[in-house]
Structures are given as structure tokens and as C-alpha cells.
Motif scaffolding. Structure first.
Motif, short mmCIF file in Angstrom:
data_model
loop_
_atom_site.label_atom_id
_atom_site.label_comp_id
_atom_site.label_asym_id
_atom_site.label_seq_id
_atom_site.Cartn_x
_atom_site.Cartn_y
_atom_site.Cartn_z
N PHE A 52 0.82 -1.20 0.00
CA PHE A 52 0.00 0.00 0.00
C PHE A 52 0.86 1.26 0.00
O PHE A 52 0.38 2.35 0.24
N GLY A 53 2.16 1.09 -0.28
CA GLY A 53 3.05 2.23 -0.33
C GLY A 53 3.03 2.90 -1.68
O GLY A 53 2.22 2.59 -2.57
N PRO A 54 3.97 3.84 -1.90
CA PRO A 54 4.00 4.58 -3.18
C PRO A 54 4.41 3.72 -4.37
O PRO A 54 4.08 4.04 -5.50
N VAL A 55 5.13 2.61 -4.10
CA VAL A 55 5.58 1.76 -5.21
C VAL A 55 5.19 0.31 -4.89
O VAL A 55 6.02 -0.52 -4.53
N PRO A 56 3.90 -0.05 -5.03
CA PRO A 56 3.46 -1.39 -4.67
C PRO A 56 3.57 -2.38 -5.82
O PRO A 56 2.63 -3.11 -6.12
N ALA A 57 4.72 -2.42 -6.50
CA ALA A 57 4.84 -3.23 -7.71
C ALA A 57 4.65 -4.73 -7.50
O ALA A 57 3.95 -5.37 -8.26
N PRO A 58 5.28 -5.36 -6.47
CA PRO A 58 5.18 -6.82 -6.39
C PRO A 58 3.75 -7.33 -6.22
O PRO A 58 3.44 -8.42 -6.66
N HIS A 59 2.89 -6.58 -5.56
CA HIS A 59 1.52 -7.02 -5.33
C HIS A 59 0.56 -5.89 -5.69
O HIS A 59 -0.28 -5.47 -4.89
N ALA A 60 0.69 -5.36 -6.90
CA ALA A 60 -0.08 -4.19 -7.30
C ALA A 60 -1.57 -4.47 -7.31
O ALA A 60 -2.39 -3.55 -7.20
N LEU A 61 -1.97 -5.73 -7.44
CA LEU A 61 -3.39 -6.05 -7.51
C LEU A 61 -4.07 -5.93 -6.16
O LEU A 61 -5.29 -5.71 -6.11
N VAL A 62 -3.34 -6.07 -5.07
CA VAL A 62 -3.96 -6.08 -3.74
C VAL A 62 -4.69 -4.77 -3.44
O VAL A 62 -5.85 -4.80 -3.01
N PRO A 63 -4.10 -3.58 -3.64
CA PRO A 63 -4.87 -2.36 -3.38
C PRO A 63 -6.12 -2.25 -4.25
O PRO A 63 -7.16 -1.77 -3.77
N GLN A 64 -6.04 -2.70 -5.49
CA GLN A 64 -7.22 -2.67 -6.34
C GLN A 64 -8.31 -3.59 -5.81
O GLN A 64 -9.50 -3.24 -5.83
N ARG A 65 -7.92 -4.75 -5.32
CA ARG A 65 -8.90 -5.68 -4.75
C ARG A 65 -9.55 -5.10 -3.50
O ARG A 65 -10.77 -5.23 -3.30
N VAL A 66 -8.75 -4.43 -2.67
CA VAL A 66 -9.31 -3.82 -1.45
C VAL A 66 -10.28 -2.71 -1.82
O VAL A 66 -11.39 -2.62 -1.26
N ASN A 67 -9.90 -1.83 -2.75
CA ASN A 67 -10.80 -0.75 -3.17
C ASN A 67 -12.08 -1.30 -3.77
O ASN A 67 -13.17 -0.75 -3.56
N ARG A 68 -11.96 -2.37 -4.54
CA ARG A 68 -13.16 -2.98 -5.14
C ARG A 68 -14.10 -3.53 -4.07
O ARG A 68 -15.32 -3.43 -4.19
#
Length: 313
Positions: free
Chosen positions: A255-271
Motif C-alpha cells: 500500500f506504499g507509493p511503489v506497490p509493484a510486487p503485489h499491485a493487484l492487492v490495493p485494487q482488490r481492497v478498493n473494489r
């Protein structure tokens, strides 16, 4: 030779249009299960076009193959396909497509072998990380708890599927959050998402120059997670499932400024926190039926000349 060429053209058309149409669809994230089905139907249509074109090209090139393919067919049906006009192009097309089919099978076998090797390696690692105490017997339960400072959980498929969870995750997840995590992983196992990932990886690895297969692999990784999130949220609520995701991944910096390794996780949480409206049952049924018709089109194209010839009797 018009039908094999038409099938190849149709396969290329589906391969180009399907990813673009599905990428623009506003319902894919709202209905990930329907989107998974649509992707499978599109890829199946491409593969079916190649298989049917190969069969008809081989029938045009070699009399022995023609005798087997059209053995019970009347002479008028065979003549309707104009198989004698293929020449060397028919043989070249058949051989090329046959090699492509063999390569696809080899890539799938390679992917399955690699997956089994990874499972054996992970099971061996589990034995090392969770050794038996004196007098203790190895159980075949569906849950294994590992000592670990990092929150983690995964479903290990196989003949005896098992959910592995670390003690750090047990400390962080509270009550229904742990239930939601278990439901998410069980959703993967029940839907056999591992097979979807294997097949998509095999096609993308075997044909990296074909964009539809690369898109298929990427979308499978994303959509299976969304589908499992929905399975968990239907049982334990979207907020609980979102909190479980946050607790499980917060210390990974996703959830930091560069969440490259798990970029899908913030999207899943927002969804999960801002759920989109689901489609109506009639719309879902319509999309499912429409997707199911896509692989039927190559079959119709392949059989149209024969059906027209039979209609003339």
C-alpha cells in the motif's frame, strides 16, 4: 480449401478482437466469473479454429486422411468442400498447424510437470519447517500452521489439498477475517483455478508472440483473485474480506507509493470497499450464453458446406 482458410481467418479475428472487447467491457470486474468464462470461450474458439482448419487441410492434402474424416459422408458432401484444390498449400497448412498443436500439448505437459515439481518442493519445505515431534504422527488434515514472522497463507493443491497459514497471520487476523481468508482460498480450490492458471501459462509460454494468449494469462491471474474475493465476501461480508486482505499484506509494503510486487492487492481492497453494482441475472445469463456461442461459430463454419450439400438432396 476455402473452409480451412476461412477458419484461420476467423481464428485470427477472434484472437485480435476478443481481448480488446473484453478489456473495454465495463462488467468484467463486476462479474469476474462471467469474465473467466468469456475468456475461456474466446481462447477455445481460437484453438478450435486451428484444429478444424488442420483437419480439413490434412483431408485435402492426403487421401488417407480424407477417407477417415469423410468416411460416412455422401460424395456430394466431399465435393462441396473442394478438397482437391488445396495442393501443396494444404499439406503445408496441415503440417504447420499439427506442429503447433504438438507444441501446445508439450507446453501444457511442461507446465503440469513444473507445477507438480513446485508442489513437491513446497511439501518438502513444509516437512522441514514443521517437523514431527517425538511420538507425533503426520496427519492428512486440510490445515497446517507454520511458525513464521510474516503473515502468509496459501492453498497447496494436490491429491490431499491443504491450507497453509503462518502463526503471524493467525495473530493478525481476527475472528471472521480468518474465516474470510479460508473462504477465499477454498474458493480457489473449489473452482480449480490452478488448472486455469496452468493452461493460460502454457499457452502464453508456448506462443509468446500471440497477444491473445499473453492477455489470457494476465487476466486469469487477476480474475481468479476477484472471483475468490467475491466468494469470501458473499459469506463473510466485503468489509471483513477487505480487512483480511489489508492485515495479511500490510507488512509487505503493497500500500506504499511503489506497490509493484503485489499491485493487484490495493485494487482488490478498493473494489471490496466500493462494490460495483452487480449485473442482473438476465444480463449475466445473456453474456454467458453469448460467450458460449463463440466456440460454436467455427463448428458451424466447418459444417456449412456439408449441410448445404445434404440440403440439396
Amino acid at each position: 480449401m476455402m473452409v480451412p482458410a476461412a477458419l484461420l481467418l476467423l481464428g485470427a479475428l477472434v484472437a485480435v478482437l476478443a481481448p480488446r472487447l473484453l478489456a473495454r467491457a465495463d462488467w468484467a470486474d463486476r462479474e469476474p466469473v462471467v469474465a473467466l468464462w468469456a475468456w475461456q470461450c474466446a481462447v477455445a474458439a481460437v484453438l478450435l479454429c486451428c484444429a478444424l482448419s488442420m483437419t480439413l487441410s490434412a483431408a485435402a492434402a492426403w487421401q488417407a486422411v480424407r477417407g477417415h474424416v469423410f468416411a460416412p459422408a455422401p460424395r456430394a458432401v466431399v465435393e462441396a468442400y473442394a478438397l482437391g484444390a488445396g495442393g501443396t498449400w494444404a499439406a503445408a497448412t496441415a503440417v504447420t498447424l499439427a506442429l503447433g498443436g504438438a507444441w501446445t500439448a508439450a507446453m501444457l505437459v511442461r507446465e503440469v510437470v513444473r507445477a507438480r515439481r513446485r508442489r513437491r518442493s513446497r511439501r518438502a519445505e513444509l516437512v522441514v519447517r514443521s517437523p514431527l515431534l517425538p511420538g507425533e504422527e503426520r496427519t492428512t488434515g486440510r490445515l497446517m500452521v507454520l511458525e513464521g514472522e510474516r503473515s502468509d497463507a496459501w492453498w497447496l493443491p494436490g491429491s490431499t489439498p491443504r491450507l497453509v497459514i503462518t502463526t503471524a497471520a493467525l495473530r493478525r487476523l481476527k475472528g471472521r477475517q480468518l474465516d474470510a481468508l479460508v473462504a477465499h482460498e477454498e474458493g480457489h480450490a473449489q473452482a480449480r483455478h490452478d488448472w486455469l492458471l496452468h493452461c493460460s501459462a502454457a499457452l502464453a509460454g508456448g506462443f509468446p508472440q500471440v497477444p491473445v494468449f499473453a492477455a489470457f494469462r494476465d487476466e486469469m491471474h487477476r480474475l481468479v483473485e476477484l472471483a475468490a474475493d467475491d466468494m469470501a465476501s458473499r459469506r463473510f461480508g466485503r468489509l471483513t474480506t477487505a480487512l483480511a486482505l489489508v492485515e495479511l499484506n500490510e507488512d509487505r509494503g503493497v500500500f506504499g507509493p511503489v506497490p509493484a510486487p503485489h499491485a493487484l492487492v490495493p485494487q482488490r481492497v478498493n473494489r471490496l470497499l466500493t462494490p460495483p453494482d452487480r449485473l442482473t441475472a438476465a444480463r449475466r445469463l445473456g453474456l454467458t450464453a453469448t460467450a458460449a456461442l463463440v466456440p460454436v461459430i467455427p463448428v458451424l463454419v466447418a459444417f456449412v458446406p456439408g449441410l448445404q450439400a445434404l440440403g440439396g438432396y
